[in-house]
Design an enzyme around this catalytic site. Structure first.
Site, PDB file in Angstrom:
ATOM      1  N   SER A  57       0.842  -1.191   0.000  1.00  0.00           N
ATOM      2  CA  SER A  57       0.000   0.000   0.000  1.00  0.00           C
ATOM      3  C   SER A  57       0.876   1.239   0.000  1.00  0.00           C
ATOM      4  CB  SER A  57      -0.920  -0.008   1.225  1.00  0.00           C
ATOM      5  OG  SER A  57      -1.845   1.051   1.172  1.00  0.00           O
ATOM      6  N   ASP A  58       0.409   2.273  -0.682  1.00  0.00           N
ATOM      7  CA  ASP A  58       1.145   3.534  -0.694  1.00  0.00           C
ATOM      8  C   ASP A  58       0.146   4.674  -0.835  1.00  0.00           C
ATOM      9  OD1 ASP A  58       4.053   4.598  -0.858  1.00  0.00           O
ATOM     10  OD2 ASP A  58       2.957   5.768  -2.338  1.00  0.00           O
TER      11      ASP A  58
END
Length: 196
Positions: free
Chosen positions: A70-71
């Site tokens: 995730s970013d």
């Protein structure tokens, strides 16, 4: 059939706390990915690319796992607000965002490492910041020191006091791990926190 082990490609305690809510056993791994956006890369594309890169970065060490990457990228008027890293940068970011609406794009990727199959999704969140005084910004930064957080504000902590409104499809996305999207992606791999 036993599902593959679940790995969170993140060292963030906040992402770890969010994932723990699902009650699924998991481990964490440091993806060690350069989070710099590419030239002319949109915030949405950058968040998706980096979420996938983080998942793939730990696949060699966990070749039989389901890996979550995730970013998040914050953007205001086409300008990207990454992790400030220093106090002066954080002051400048929060001064620019006060009284404004900021787009936070969170990318999430679930990688089935054995096959290389990746399920990715982008989750937008529109955050309206309060019209903060310089003194309020300084006090917040002294108390929380969010220098490793996109946009210089931790909504899961005292940063919530900076925010007037949050609009988006998943309340967890702003913290960095959109659980509604993740549950959907996990179901595609026949994994669910509700399975008996």
């Amino acid at each position: 059939m036993k599902p593959p082990p679940l790995i969170l490609a993140s060292t963030s305690i906040y992402r770890r706390e969010l994932l723990a809510r699902l009650g699924l056993p998991f481990a964490t791994a440091n993806p060690a990915v350069d989070e710099t956006l590419l030239p002319d890369e949109s915030p949405e594309d950058g968040a998706l690319r980096l979420s996938q890169a983080k998942a793939r970065a730990v696949a060699d060490v966990h070749p039989s796992a389901l890996i979550i990457g995730s970013d998040q990228v914050a953007c205001l008027d086409g300008r990207v607000f990454g992790k400030p890293l220093t106090h002066p940068n954080a002051v400048r970011q929060l001064q620019a965002m006060r009284g404004r609406q900021v787009n936070f794009f969170t990318g999430i990727c679930l990688l089935h490492a054995p096959s290389g199959r990746a399920h990715c999704r982008g989750v937008p969140t529109l955050v309206t910041f309060r019209d903060l005084s310089d003194a309020e910004i300084e006090r917040y930064l002294q108390l929380e020191q969010p220098y490793n957080c996109a946009g210089s504000a931790r909504s899961e902590g005292l940063g919530i006091a900076l925010i007037a409104r949050i609009d988006g499809p998943d309340p967890n996305a702003l913290i960095g791990l959109p659980l509604i999207a993740l549950c959907d992606l996990l179901r595609r791999e026949n994994v669910s926190p509700l399975q008996p």
